[in-house]
Design an enzyme around this catalytic site. Structure first.
Site, PDB file in Angstrom:
ATOM      1  N   HIS A 103       8.697   7.304   8.075  1.00  0.00           N
ATOM      2  CA  HIS A 103       9.298   7.387   6.739  1.00  0.00           C
ATOM      3  C   HIS A 103      10.763   7.763   6.950  1.00  0.00           C
ATOM      4  O   HIS A 103      11.130   8.358   7.965  1.00  0.00           O
ATOM      5  CB  HIS A 103       8.543   8.406   5.880  1.00  0.00           C
ATOM      6  CG  HIS A 103       7.240   7.838   5.384  1.00  0.00           C
ATOM      7  ND1 HIS A 103       7.091   7.299   4.132  1.00  0.00           N
ATOM      8  CD2 HIS A 103       6.045   7.678   6.002  1.00  0.00           C
ATOM      9  CE1 HIS A 103       5.854   6.830   3.995  1.00  0.00           C
ATOM     10  NE2 HIS A 103       5.191   7.052   5.113  1.00  0.00           N
ATOM     11  N   CYS A 110       4.181   9.243   0.454  1.00  0.00           N
ATOM     12  CA  CYS A 110       2.821   9.726   0.260  1.00  0.00           C
ATOM     13  C   CYS A 110       2.788  10.650  -0.956  1.00  0.00           C
ATOM     14  O   CYS A 110       3.531  11.622  -1.007  1.00  0.00           O
ATOM     15  CB  CYS A 110       2.347  10.476   1.507  1.00  0.00           C
ATOM     16  SG  CYS A 110       0.723  11.217   1.314  1.00  0.00           S
ATOM     17  N   ARG A 148       0.836  -1.210   0.000  1.00  0.00           N
ATOM     18  CA  ARG A 148       0.000   0.000   0.000  1.00  0.00           C
ATOM     19  C   ARG A 148       0.877   1.270   0.000  1.00  0.00           C
ATOM     20  O   ARG A 148       0.998   1.951  -1.006  1.00  0.00           O
ATOM     21  CB  ARG A 148      -0.939  -0.026   1.224  1.00  0.00           C
ATOM     22  CG  ARG A 148      -2.070   0.986   1.150  1.00  0.00           C
ATOM     23  CD  ARG A 148      -1.693   2.398   1.536  1.00  0.00           C
ATOM     24  NE  ARG A 148      -1.167   2.511   2.888  1.00  0.00           N
ATOM     25  CZ  ARG A 148      -0.625   3.623   3.372  1.00  0.00           C
ATOM     26  NH1 ARG A 148      -0.520   4.704   2.624  1.00  0.00           N
ATOM     27  NH2 ARG A 148      -0.154   3.657   4.603  1.00  0.00           N
ATOM     28  N   ASP A 149       1.534   1.546   1.100  1.00  0.00           N
ATOM     29  CA  ASP A 149       2.316   2.786   1.187  1.00  0.00           C
ATOM     30  C   ASP A 149       3.481   2.730   0.205  1.00  0.00           C
ATOM     31  O   ASP A 149       3.872   3.736  -0.384  1.00  0.00           O
ATOM     32  CB  ASP A 149       2.842   2.951   2.629  1.00  0.00           C
ATOM     33  CG  ASP A 149       3.069   4.402   3.017  1.00  0.00           C
ATOM     34  OD1 ASP A 149       3.217   5.230   2.110  1.00  0.00           O
ATOM     35  OD2 ASP A 149       3.121   4.703   4.226  1.00  0.00           O
ATOM     36  N   ASN A 162       8.919   4.355   3.410  1.00  0.00           N
ATOM     37  CA  ASN A 162       8.894   3.949   4.822  1.00  0.00           C
ATOM     38  C   ASN A 162      10.249   3.358   5.185  1.00  0.00           C
ATOM     39  O   ASN A 162      11.005   2.928   4.317  1.00  0.00           O
ATOM     40  CB  ASN A 162       7.858   2.838   5.020  1.00  0.00           C
ATOM     41  CG  ASN A 162       6.466   3.292   4.702  1.00  0.00           C
ATOM     42  OD1 ASN A 162       6.052   3.264   3.552  1.00  0.00           O
ATOM     43  ND2 ASN A 162       5.739   3.716   5.691  1.00  0.00           N
TER      44      ASN A 162
HETATM   45  P1  HMG Z   1     -13.255  13.847  -3.298  1.00  0.00           P
HETATM   46  O1  HMG Z   1     -13.050  14.182  -4.734  1.00  0.00           O
HETATM   47  O2  HMG Z   1     -13.387  14.972  -2.322  1.00  0.00           O
HETATM   48  O3  HMG Z   1     -14.460  12.825  -3.146  1.00  0.00           O
HETATM   49  O4  HMG Z   1     -12.043  12.908  -2.867  1.00  0.00           O
HETATM   50  P2  HMG Z   1     -16.016  13.036  -3.084  1.00  0.00           P
HETATM   51  O5  HMG Z   1     -16.508  12.364  -1.864  1.00  0.00           O
HETATM   52  O6  HMG Z   1     -16.376  14.476  -3.320  1.00  0.00           O
HETATM   53  O7  HMG Z   1     -16.507  12.201  -4.375  1.00  0.00           O
HETATM   54  C1  HMG Z   1     -16.136  12.569  -5.698  1.00  0.00           C
HETATM   55  C2  HMG Z   1     -16.232  11.368  -6.615  1.00  0.00           C
HETATM   56  O8  HMG Z   1     -15.276  10.378  -6.200  1.00  0.00           O
HETATM   57  C3  HMG Z   1     -17.604  10.664  -6.583  1.00  0.00           C
HETATM   58  O9  HMG Z   1     -17.819  10.116  -7.875  1.00  0.00           O
HETATM   59  C4  HMG Z   1     -17.377   9.513  -5.623  1.00  0.00           C
HETATM   60  O10 HMG Z   1     -18.237   8.418  -5.854  1.00  0.00           O
HETATM   61  C5  HMG Z   1     -15.946   9.140  -5.946  1.00  0.00           C
HETATM   62  P3  HMG Z   1     -18.864  10.801  -8.891  1.00  0.00           P
HETATM   63  O11 HMG Z   1     -20.175  10.795  -8.171  1.00  0.00           O
HETATM   64  O12 HMG Z   1     -18.320  12.180  -9.125  1.00  0.00           O
HETATM   65  O13 HMG Z   1     -18.763   9.898 -10.092  1.00  0.00           O
HETATM   66  N1  HMG Z   1     -15.288   8.503  -4.776  1.00  0.00           N
HETATM   67  C6  HMG Z   1     -14.625   7.326  -4.815  1.00  0.00           C
HETATM   68  N2  HMG Z   1     -14.362   6.469  -5.798  1.00  0.00           N
HETATM   69  C7  HMG Z   1     -13.667   5.346  -5.458  1.00  0.00           C
HETATM   70  N3  HMG Z   1     -13.211   5.078  -4.221  1.00  0.00           N
HETATM   71  C8  HMG Z   1     -13.479   5.923  -3.215  1.00  0.00           C
HETATM   72  C9  HMG Z   1     -14.196   7.102  -3.494  1.00  0.00           C
HETATM   73  N4  HMG Z   1     -14.584   8.139  -2.729  1.00  0.00           N
HETATM   74  C10 HMG Z   1     -15.253   8.987  -3.518  1.00  0.00           C
HETATM   75  N5  HMG Z   1     -13.046   5.635  -1.973  1.00  0.00           N
HETATM   76  C11 HMG Z   1     -11.090  11.179  -1.507  1.00  0.00           C
HETATM   77  C12 HMG Z   1     -11.967  12.417  -1.531  1.00  0.00           C
HETATM   78  C13 HMG Z   1     -10.806  10.858  -0.048  1.00  0.00           C
HETATM   79  C14 HMG Z   1     -11.824  10.025  -2.169  1.00  0.00           C
HETATM   80  C15 HMG Z   1      -9.778  11.490  -2.284  1.00  0.00           C
HETATM   81  O14 HMG Z   1      -9.242  12.655  -1.755  1.00  0.00           O
HETATM   82  C16 HMG Z   1      -8.765  10.383  -2.176  1.00  0.00           C
HETATM   83  O15 HMG Z   1      -8.961   9.313  -2.726  1.00  0.00           O
HETATM   84  N6  HMG Z   1      -7.634  10.635  -1.464  1.00  0.00           N
HETATM   85  C17 HMG Z   1      -6.650   9.608  -1.202  1.00  0.00           C
HETATM   86  C18 HMG Z   1      -5.291  10.187  -1.043  1.00  0.00           C
HETATM   87  C19 HMG Z   1      -4.330   9.096  -0.688  1.00  0.00           C
HETATM   88  O16 HMG Z   1      -4.550   7.919  -0.933  1.00  0.00           O
HETATM   89  N7  HMG Z   1      -3.186   9.492  -0.107  1.00  0.00           N
HETATM   90  C20 HMG Z   1      -2.163   8.576   0.279  1.00  0.00           C
HETATM   91  C21 HMG Z   1      -2.521   7.714   1.444  1.00  0.00           C
HETATM   92  S1  HMG Z   1      -2.313   8.487   3.021  1.00  0.00           S
HETATM   93  C22 HMG Z   1      -0.667   8.208   3.436  1.00  0.00           C
HETATM   94  O17 HMG Z   1       0.096   7.737   2.631  1.00  0.00           O
HETATM   95  C23 HMG Z   1      -0.209   8.513   4.839  1.00  0.00           C
HETATM   96  C24 HMG Z   1      -0.034   7.263   5.707  1.00  0.00           C
HETATM   97  O18 HMG Z   1       0.874   6.352   5.103  1.00  0.00           O
HETATM   98  C25 HMG Z   1       0.495   7.637   7.106  1.00  0.00           C
HETATM   99  C26 HMG Z   1       1.725   8.559   7.072  1.00  0.00           C
HETATM  100  O19 HMG Z   1       2.719   8.230   6.416  1.00  0.00           O
HETATM  101  O20 HMG Z   1       1.631   9.603   7.725  1.00  0.00           O
HETATM  102  C27 HMG Z   1      -1.378   6.519   5.881  1.00  0.00           C
HETATM  103 MG    MG Z   2       3.004   6.492   5.214  1.00  0.00          MG
END
Ligand code: HMG
Ligand code: MG
Length: 301
Positions: free
Chosen positions: A210, A241, A16-17, A250
């Protein structure tokens, strides 16, 4: 208890990450084969993918297929990242034992990463946590940017505790504290854990480092001095990220194991099988991964 814990539990977050930030396409079949190798390594938890919006993280757009095709080892908890109810529904269909919800201690990173303010995120995660618990799943809450934010700079331990308070109130089983951009040094770990562990039990806290500046191993040592025994890591040191500019991968699972096994700490994990899994994905990505112990082992082959 001696200076070090007897047992440390690792969560492998490479699929994932690790992969979420990779530009090179890895086929679904190769991911499945690789996760099956990891499943056979003695690791107790694997975060196998992410049910976020595929446009936001294209590298993991096959989460559903991966979830359906991997061979499940009953000794492993298979978890996935879920940002909202849509993500949870898809994850439940694909099959998860654990849901990982996520948000940031910093307002700006939260907004860049999930398009919501911190206050807008709470009700969304409350519903996800509630539904996932109803479905009998383990729920981990990630809190990102617990030391520094790429947009706002320093984050205080009090900001972190505020977010943890809400996530625990919503029912998460545990919380993983993320040094998202890999800037912390051990004195920052001390400052954070002094405050966090005055409020929450150390069994419920996981550290997620990380390794941007090579400090992750030192920070793991500092965390173990506080009695923390759970860490996230990524095989080979893959990752980062996509919404945290400049963040490296990481801490490498291989390096963490070299440290822990060298200190006489048990993990239940098999170094050789992990090296093989690391070399497999290194080969698929066609680039040398950052893990130093992996590079050393590879040079001896
Ligand atoms: P948004 O555009 O604000 O979503 O994104 P929305 O709720 O307004 O919906 C817009 C459209 O997206 C809609 O479709 C939804 O159905 C669809 P439409 O009606 O327009 O056709 N939608 C989805 N489709 C598939 N899967 C979903 C989903 N949700 C809505 N789950 C959202 C908001 C959260 C979805 C977006 O910002 C996003 O996907 N962000 C993810 C970012 C990410 O993955 N970042 C990396 C992971 S975090 C990380 O790495 C940190 C961590 O490792 C810890 C650390 O290191 O600190 C965990
Ligand atoms: Mg992370």
């Amino acid at each position: 208890m001696g200076r070090w814990p007897e047992f440390v539990q690792i969560k492998e977050v490479g699929p994932r990450d690790g992969l979420q930030n990779e530009k090179k396409h890895v086929s679904t079949a190769d991911k499945v084969h690789w996760i099956n190798m990891l499943s056979d390594s003695g690791v107790k938890e694997i975060e196998y993918s992410s049910f976020v919006h595929p446009k936001w993280v294209p590298a993991l757009s096959d989460a559903h297929e991966v979830g359906q095709k991997i061979k499940r080892n009953p000794d492993v908890r298979y978890s996935a990242l879920v940002p909202n109810m849509k993500g949870l529904e898809l994850a439940l269909e694909a099959g998860i034992d654990g849901a990982s919800v996520f948000m940031s201690a910093s307002e700006s990173h939260n907004k860049k990463n999930i398009n919501k303010s911190i206050d807008e995120t709470y009700p969304i995660l409350q519903e996800v946590i509630n539904e996932a618990k109803q479905a009998g799943k383990h729920v981990t809450g990630y809190v990102s940017t617990v030391f520094d934010c790429p947009y706002e700079g320093k984050i205080t331990p009090e900001q972190v505790v505020r977010v943890c308070d809400r996530l625990f109130e919503f029912g998460v089983d545990d919380i993983s504290l993320g040094d998202t951009i890999g800037t912390a040094v051990p004195s920052q770990v001390d400052q954070l854990l002094d405050v966090v562990l005055a409020r929450f039990s150390k069994e419920k806290i996981i550290m997620h480092y990380h390794d941007t500046r090579g400090m992750a191993i030192a920070n793991i040592m500092a965390s173990m001095e506080y009695g923390i025994t759970r860490f996230d890591s990524s095989i080979g040191g893959l990752g980062g990220c996509p919404y945290a500019p400049g963040a490296a991968g990481n801490v490498a699972t291989n390096d963490v194991l070299y440290l822990l096994h060298g200190l006489g700490i048990e993990t239940g994990m098999n170094d050789k099988k992990l090296q093989e899994a690391a070399l497999y994905i290194q080969n698929k990505l066609g680039k040398t991964l950052p893990s130093k112990s992996l590079a050393y082992t590879a040079s001896q082959l």
